[in-house]
Design a protein around this motif. Structure first.
Motif, PDB file in Angstrom:
ATOM      1  N   TYR A  39       0.859  -1.186   0.000  1.00 48.04           N
ATOM      2  CA  TYR A  39       0.000   0.000   0.000  1.00 48.04           C
ATOM      3  C   TYR A  39       0.890   1.229   0.000  1.00 48.04           C
ATOM      4  O   TYR A  39       1.758   1.367   0.869  1.00 48.04           O
ATOM      5  CB  TYR A  39      -0.907  -0.015   1.232  1.00 48.04           C
ATOM      6  N   THR A  42      -2.107   5.478  -1.276  1.00 51.55           N
ATOM      7  CA  THR A  42      -3.210   5.790  -2.195  1.00 51.55           C
ATOM      8  C   THR A  42      -3.835   4.519  -2.758  1.00 51.55           C
ATOM      9  O   THR A  42      -5.027   4.322  -2.666  1.00 51.55           O
ATOM     10  CB  THR A  42      -2.697   6.669  -3.355  1.00 51.55           C
ATOM     11  N   ASP A  43      -2.987   3.678  -3.360  1.00 55.42           N
ATOM     12  CA  ASP A  43      -3.467   2.460  -4.022  1.00 55.42           C
ATOM     13  C   ASP A  43      -2.824   1.222  -3.405  1.00 55.42           C
ATOM     14  O   ASP A  43      -1.792   1.303  -2.746  1.00 55.42           O
ATOM     15  CB  ASP A  43      -3.122   2.504  -5.518  1.00 55.42           C
ATOM     16  N   GLY A  83     -12.617  -0.558  -4.032  1.00 54.27           N
ATOM     17  CA  GLY A  83     -11.897   0.055  -5.130  1.00 54.27           C
ATOM     18  C   GLY A  83     -12.105  -0.666  -6.438  1.00 54.27           C
ATOM     19  O   GLY A  83     -12.996  -1.508  -6.576  1.00 54.27           O
ATOM     20  N   LYS A 137      -3.217  -3.089  -9.618  1.00 55.01           N
ATOM     21  CA  LYS A 137      -3.465  -2.257  -8.455  1.00 55.01           C
ATOM     22  C   LYS A 137      -4.955  -2.163  -8.218  1.00 55.01           C
ATOM     23  O   LYS A 137      -5.760  -2.383  -9.116  1.00 55.01           O
ATOM     24  CB  LYS A 137      -2.857  -0.863  -8.608  1.00 55.01           C
ATOM     25  N   VAL A 139      -7.383   0.672  -7.164  1.00 54.52           N
ATOM     26  CA  VAL A 139      -7.521   2.108  -6.985  1.00 54.52           C
ATOM     27  C   VAL A 139      -8.592   2.296  -5.918  1.00 54.52           C
ATOM     28  O   VAL A 139      -9.778   2.039  -6.149  1.00 54.52           O
ATOM     29  CB  VAL A 139      -7.916   2.803  -8.301  1.00 54.52           C
TER      30      VAL A 139
END
Length: 150
Positions: A39, A42-43, A83, A137, A139
């Motif tokens: 991590y 942010t992502d 996300g 990833k 988001v």
């Protein structure tokens, strides 16, 4: 008594843990699986071989991610993040992310053969040449956290 983690505590737990769980849903099936991750504030970044999880996330990219730190039954912290799955396809970015994952996780692995078995490589340039991995990833769009400490 259950309490909420603040934003700082949520980010700290996400940064400190090595294993989380991805939940995905496609074609009427829900699948939850543990993954190594990184991590960056942010992502959430992960790697995987092709399989059910990747197929499902490609079909429905909306996922959730859960991580916890359980010390005992009444002393724990847990974070859930929502996300969108995004596959990283650009080779230079894949190499950089895989190297960061390798640097993060290998200090906790005692046997070098295990790192290769899981797709970790010695050098950034090895990705895509000696190992076929999917780098992706999540988001993050929303995070929440709870804890109990009696």
């Amino acid at each position: 008594m259950l309490r909420e983690l603040n934003d700082y505590q949520i980010d700290t737990l996400l940064k400190d843990q090595l294993v989380g769980r991805i939940g995905c849903h496609a074609a009427g099936v829900t699948y939850i699986v543990p993954v190594n991750y990184l991590y960056d504030g942010t992502d959430i970044y992960c790697h995987s071989a092709k399989g059910m999880k990747i197929e499902m996330m490609r079909e429905n990219p909306l996922v959730y991610f859960e991580v916890d730190n359980i010390k005992e039954i009444t002393n724990w912290e847990s974070v859930i993040a929502w996300g969108k799955f995004e596959e990283i396809t650009e080779m230079e970015e894949k190499q950089k992310v895989l190297q960061k994952l390798t640097d993060r996780i290998t200090p906790y692995i005692m046997d070098d053969s295990i790192t290769r078995e899981h797709g970790f490589v010695d050098k950034e340039g090895d990705i895509g040449t000696t190992v076929e991995l999917i780098i992706y990833k999540i988001v993050v769009s929303k995070k929440t956290g709870r804890f109990e400490n009696r």
